[in-house]
Design a protein around this motif. Structure first.
Motif, PDB file in Angstrom:
ATOM      1  N   ILE A 106       8.263  28.806  33.633  1.00  0.00           N
ATOM      2  CA  ILE A 106       9.660  29.265  33.331  1.00  0.00           C
ATOM      3  C   ILE A 106       9.689  28.957  31.946  1.00  0.00           C
ATOM      4  CG2 ILE A 106      12.016  29.399  33.609  1.00  0.00           C
ATOM      5  CD1 ILE A 106      11.778  28.686  36.511  1.00  0.00           C
ATOM      6  N   LYS A 108      11.951  29.088  28.637  1.00  0.00           N
ATOM      7  CA  LYS A 108      13.286  29.526  28.316  1.00  0.00           C
ATOM      8  C   LYS A 108      13.597  28.714  26.967  1.00  0.00           C
ATOM      9  CE  LYS A 108      16.149  28.835  32.311  1.00  0.00           C
ATOM     10  NZ  LYS A 108      17.616  28.369  32.768  1.00  0.00           N
ATOM     11  N   TYR A 109      12.998  27.572  26.831  1.00  0.00           N
ATOM     12  CA  TYR A 109      13.559  26.767  25.451  1.00  0.00           C
ATOM     13  C   TYR A 109      12.131  26.722  24.549  1.00  0.00           C
ATOM     14  CZ  TYR A 109      17.356  25.275  28.827  1.00  0.00           C
ATOM     15  OH  TYR A 109      18.190  25.424  29.440  1.00  0.00           O
ATOM     16  N   ARG A 112       8.921  23.983  24.759  1.00  0.00           N
ATOM     17  CA  ARG A 112       8.307  23.526  26.225  1.00  0.00           C
ATOM     18  C   ARG A 112       8.535  24.441  27.269  1.00  0.00           C
ATOM     19  NH1 ARG A 112      13.232  22.617  23.984  1.00  0.00           N
ATOM     20  NH2 ARG A 112      15.288  21.897  25.217  1.00  0.00           N
ATOM     21  N   LEU A 114       8.515  25.050  31.623  1.00  0.00           N
ATOM     22  CA  LEU A 114       8.547  24.392  33.098  1.00  0.00           C
ATOM     23  C   LEU A 114       7.683  25.153  33.936  1.00  0.00           C
ATOM     24  CD1 LEU A 114      11.954  23.677  34.166  1.00  0.00           C
ATOM     25  CD2 LEU A 114      10.785  24.464  36.005  1.00  0.00           C
ATOM     26  N   ILE A 162       6.664  20.428  31.469  1.00  0.00           N
ATOM     27  CA  ILE A 162       7.773  19.781  32.423  1.00  0.00           C
ATOM     28  C   ILE A 162       7.383  20.199  33.895  1.00  0.00           C
ATOM     29  CG2 ILE A 162       9.955  19.547  33.080  1.00  0.00           C
ATOM     30  CD1 ILE A 162      10.761  20.655  30.203  1.00  0.00           C
ATOM     31  N   ARG A 193       6.221  15.831  31.207  1.00  0.00           N
ATOM     32  CA  ARG A 193       7.384  15.314  31.927  1.00  0.00           C
ATOM     33  C   ARG A 193       7.220  15.804  33.469  1.00  0.00           C
ATOM     34  NH1 ARG A 193      13.241  17.492  30.075  1.00  0.00           N
ATOM     35  NH2 ARG A 193      12.152  18.195  28.109  1.00  0.00           N
ATOM     36  N   TYR A 283      20.512  10.652  31.224  1.00  0.00           N
ATOM     37  CA  TYR A 283      20.189  11.513  30.118  1.00  0.00           C
ATOM     38  C   TYR A 283      21.169  12.908  30.228  1.00  0.00           C
ATOM     39  CZ  TYR A 283      17.130  15.307  28.342  1.00  0.00           C
ATOM     40  OH  TYR A 283      16.217  16.124  27.706  1.00  0.00           O
ATOM     41  N   TYR A 284      21.298  13.652  31.291  1.00  0.00           N
ATOM     42  CA  TYR A 284      22.452  14.429  31.505  1.00  0.00           C
ATOM     43  C   TYR A 284      23.330  14.332  32.639  1.00  0.00           C
ATOM     44  CZ  TYR A 284      19.701  17.563  28.164  1.00  0.00           C
ATOM     45  OH  TYR A 284      19.136  18.489  27.412  1.00  0.00           O
ATOM     46  N   GLU A 326      24.376  24.599  32.111  1.00  0.00           N
ATOM     47  CA  GLU A 326      23.457  25.588  31.939  1.00  0.00           C
ATOM     48  C   GLU A 326      23.985  27.123  31.370  1.00  0.00           C
ATOM     49  OE1 GLU A 326      19.993  24.242  33.514  1.00  0.00           O
ATOM     50  OE2 GLU A 326      18.808  25.969  32.946  1.00  0.00           O
ATOM     51  N   LYS A 333      20.317  23.534  26.921  1.00  0.00           N
ATOM     52  CA  LYS A 333      21.677  23.240  27.809  1.00  0.00           C
ATOM     53  C   LYS A 333      22.625  22.989  27.016  1.00  0.00           C
ATOM     54  CE  LYS A 333      18.364  21.523  31.132  1.00  0.00           C
ATOM     55  NZ  LYS A 333      17.735  22.843  31.450  1.00  0.00           N
TER      56      LYS A 333
HETATM   57  C1  LIG Z   1      16.461  22.013  31.737  1.00  0.00           C
HETATM   58  C2  LIG Z   1      15.082  22.888  31.386  1.00  0.00           C
HETATM   59  C3  LIG Z   1      13.900  22.494  30.509  1.00  0.00           C
HETATM   60  C4  LIG Z   1      14.296  21.083  29.861  1.00  0.00           C
HETATM   61  O1  LIG Z   1      15.365  20.890  28.828  1.00  0.00           O
HETATM   62  P1  LIG Z   1      15.612  19.896  28.011  1.00  0.00           P
HETATM   63  O2  LIG Z   1      16.856  20.010  27.443  1.00  0.00           O
HETATM   64  O3  LIG Z   1      14.278  19.301  27.098  1.00  0.00           O
HETATM   65  O4  LIG Z   1      15.380  18.490  28.978  1.00  0.00           O
HETATM   66  C5  LIG Z   1      13.102  23.302  29.948  1.00  0.00           C
HETATM   67  N1  LIG Z   1      12.883  24.518  30.767  1.00  0.00           N
HETATM   68  C6  LIG Z   1      13.887  24.937  31.591  1.00  0.00           C
HETATM   69  C7  LIG Z   1      13.625  26.133  32.119  1.00  0.00           C
HETATM   70  C8  LIG Z   1      14.911  24.327  32.107  1.00  0.00           C
HETATM   71  O5  LIG Z   1      15.781  24.527  32.892  1.00  0.00           O
END
Ligand SMILES: *Cc1c(COP(=O)(O)O)cnc(C)c1O
Ligand code: SF4
Length: 340
Positions: A106, A108-109, A112, A114, A162, A193, A283-284, A326, A333
């Protein structure tokens, strides 16, 4: 503040896989163990149909016997409300199928990705936003790691992998070490992570082999735990976290704000303080994702903001988790309560 010690050690604490194999899978067994009466068993069975009950014994041992409102029990016990359809609570609240760029990944960001390293969990949290996720399409397994990771290898903007799921620590130490080998061989990856709840429900999962392997990784290594209430923090977990901390692993925690479980200042401040004692930084704090079957855990945004402000007024800044939600399509986030 209390750190709960078990009076009778669980039989299988040396072997987390056996502990998992003997977890509670039926609400009546769990209720009997906790000396609670059966109540509306049909409704519980119905709720378990779409998302089975799963609770390892060490986690049940942290619950108070005879207390149907125990904050740990409520997170994992099936509830008749789960089968009620409420407008706005949907099966894919995060629209993750969109970012599911290839099986197991996945993205998304920025920077990084997942990696869905395992599709199951060691505990089924009733509020989980993944309770309807298309895991069957993402069961990548060892044979397909290379394919999934080739996506990462081909995108030099990615610096962090991650490991998530489900729960990545369901992989045994050997498999996990293999997976780390693959990730470590990608030149532009700096960080790894691990998002996991497994050590919270089965502390014996933090084996010395795992701790050592993570400590030896050339990557900067962090672990993000998922703890919602101070009662989840056991002495056994503290020992494992201590070892990770000694190996230089950065420890963080994410929680979900849950009605009737941690929606009072006292719950959240106790949690933050005890986490810190365990070497873990909050953290969150997530607002609940509006997932079908979890509406009874919902806390209104205004109430969440008020709680967060109380936390800020009562704790040092580093013990206050970021309040986030989210939002599908957003690049991160989304922090809530920005204009304090
Ligand atoms: C939550 C998440 C992350 C990690 O977000 P951080 O803000 O770096 O902790 C990365 N990828 C996906 C898809 C997520 O849902
Ligand atoms: S451990 Fe995490 S992913 Fe698994 S059910 Fe609980 S909240 Fe969901």
């Amino acid at each position: 503040m209390r750190i709960i010690t078990r009076t009778t050690p669980s039989v299988d604490t040396e072997n987390w896989q056996n502990t998992l194999a003997t977890a509670f899978r039926h609400s009546d067994d769990l209720l009997a163990y906790l000396e609670l009466p059966q109540n509306n068993p049909m409704a519980h069975q119905q709720a378990a149909k779409s998302f089975p009950l799963l609770v390892p014994k060490p986690f049940a041992d942290l619950m108070e016997k005879g207390n149907a409102n125990d904050p740990l029990l409520r997170q994992v016990m099936t509830h008749p409300e789960e089968t009620r359809h409420i407008e706005g609570f949907v099966t894919d609240p995060l629209d993750e199928q969109q970012s599911n760029v290839q099986p197991g990944i996945i993205h998304k960001y920025q920077g990084r990705v997942l990696l869905i390293a395992a599709t199951g969990c060691a505990v089924n949290c009733r509020y989980c936003f993944r309770r309807h996720f298309a895991y069957q399409d993402n069961q990548i397994g060892r044979k397909h790691w290379q394919d999934a990771l080739s996506y990462v290898r081909n995108d030099r903007t990615i610096h962090e992998v991650i490991l998530s799921g489900g729960d990545p620590l369901l992989l045994n130490d050997h498999l996990l070490s293999d997976l780390l080998d693959h990730i470590e061989s990608i030149p532009h990856i700096k960080r790894v992570r691990i998002h996991t709840r497994l050590p919270v429900v089965i502390p014996a999962r933090l084996t010395s082999a795992l701790v050592t392997r993570l400590g030896q990784s050339p990557l900067q290594c962090s672990m993000v735990l998922h703890v919602n209430h101070a009662n989840e923090l056991s002495q056994e977990l503290q020992q494992g976290l201590q070892q990770l901390h000694q190996q230089g692993i950065i420890l963080l925690n994410q929680s979900v704000l849950l009605r009737g479980i941690n929606d009072q200042l006292i719950h959240l401040s106790e949690l933050s303080e005890l986490l810190f004692e365990f070497r873990v930084i909050p953290y969150y704090l997530h607002l609940l994702d509006p997932v079908q079957g979890a509406h009874h855990f919902h806390v209104e945004e205004q109430e969440a903001i008020a709680l967060h402000r109380q936390l800020l007024a009562n704790l040092p800044g580093y013990l206050v988790p970021k309040l986030v939600r989210e939002v599908p399509g957003k690049a991160n986030k989304s922090p809530i309560d920005l204009d304090l």
